[in-house]
Design a protein around this motif. Structure first.
Motif, short mmCIF file in Angstrom:
data_model
loop_
_atom_site.label_atom_id
_atom_site.label_comp_id
_atom_site.label_asym_id
_atom_site.label_seq_id
_atom_site.Cartn_x
_atom_site.Cartn_y
_atom_site.Cartn_z
N LEU A 148 50.11 35.71 -2.40
CA LEU A 148 49.59 34.91 -1.29
C LEU A 148 50.75 34.47 -0.41
O LEU A 148 51.71 33.86 -0.89
N ALA A 149 50.65 34.76 0.87
CA ALA A 149 51.69 34.37 1.81
C ALA A 149 51.82 32.85 1.86
O ALA A 149 50.84 32.13 1.60
N PRO A 150 53.00 32.33 2.20
CA PRO A 150 53.17 30.88 2.30
C PRO A 150 52.18 30.24 3.29
O PRO A 150 51.78 29.10 3.12
N VAL A 196 45.61 31.29 4.36
CA VAL A 196 44.48 30.43 4.67
C VAL A 196 43.21 31.11 4.19
O VAL A 196 43.08 32.33 4.27
N MET A 197 42.29 30.30 3.65
CA MET A 197 41.02 30.80 3.14
C MET A 197 39.89 30.02 3.80
O MET A 197 39.98 28.80 3.94
N ARG A 229 37.87 25.22 5.58
CA ARG A 229 39.19 25.85 5.55
C ARG A 229 40.01 25.29 4.41
O ARG A 229 39.98 24.10 4.13
N ARG A 230 40.76 26.17 3.74
CA ARG A 230 41.66 25.76 2.66
C ARG A 230 43.03 26.37 2.91
O ARG A 230 43.14 27.55 3.21
N ASP A 231 44.07 25.54 2.77
CA ASP A 231 45.42 26.09 2.85
C ASP A 231 45.74 26.78 1.52
O ASP A 231 44.90 26.84 0.61
N ARG A 232 46.92 27.27 1.39
CA ARG A 232 47.31 28.05 0.21
C ARG A 232 47.08 27.27 -1.09
O ARG A 232 46.47 27.77 -2.03
N ALA A 233 47.58 26.04 -1.16
CA ALA A 233 47.46 25.25 -2.39
C ALA A 233 46.00 24.98 -2.72
O ALA A 233 45.57 25.12 -3.88
#
Length: 155
Positions: A63-65, A68-69, A75-79
């Protein structure tokens, strides 16, 4: 008669060659490592294998730094995306209906996934979910930069 025999054999050979080239004699070998992935379908199969196997360290490497999902909840950031994926307990899954569109060094992969198991202790819906992942190839190999989950209308 000899000319007819040679022509018949040649025609038979051409028909057999066409038939054999149109089908696969051997089953596709599953991709077992990220370094072996040769396209979007392989990348997605590895992605879901990591989730099922709960191999979070390997998944996070992909997963790139700036990953986004988008899910039905927003919306969810990486974490937050990693935490969301960790909530899945997959017994099995089925991937299909792939469409892969290359764009430079990126791949846009759309497909359907049907998951069997639970999420957050609740059984997963039985219908497929439409997915889209954008994969980017860089110095560290393939990395997902964006992904979306879209439940089918029946869910």
């Amino acid at each position: 008669m000899s000319g007819y025999s040679h022509a018949a054999h040649a025609l038979l050979f051409v028909l057999l060659a066409a038939a054999v080239s149109g089908c696969t004699l051997w089953k596709e070998r599953p991709v077992r490592a990220w370094e072996q992935a040769t396209g979007g379908e392989h990348l997605e199969r590895l992605f879901w294998k990591e989730i099922k196997d709960r191999n979070w360290a390997e998944l996070e490497k992909r997963l790139a730094p700036t990953f986004v999902m988008i899910t039905p909840a927003g919306r969810r950031d990486r974490a937050a995306a990693v935490e969301y994926l960790k909530s899945f307990e997959l017994a099995d899954y089925i991937l299909g209906d792939f469409d892969i569109q290359p764009s430079g060094t990126d791949l846009v992969v759309t497909y359907a996934v049907t998951m069997h198991g639970s999420q957050g202790g609740r059984p997963l819906a039985s219908g497929p979910v439409r997915m889209m992942t954008v994969w980017q190839h860089g110095k560290r190999g393939w990395m997902a930069v964006a992904q979306s989950f879209v439940p089918t209308p029946s869910q």
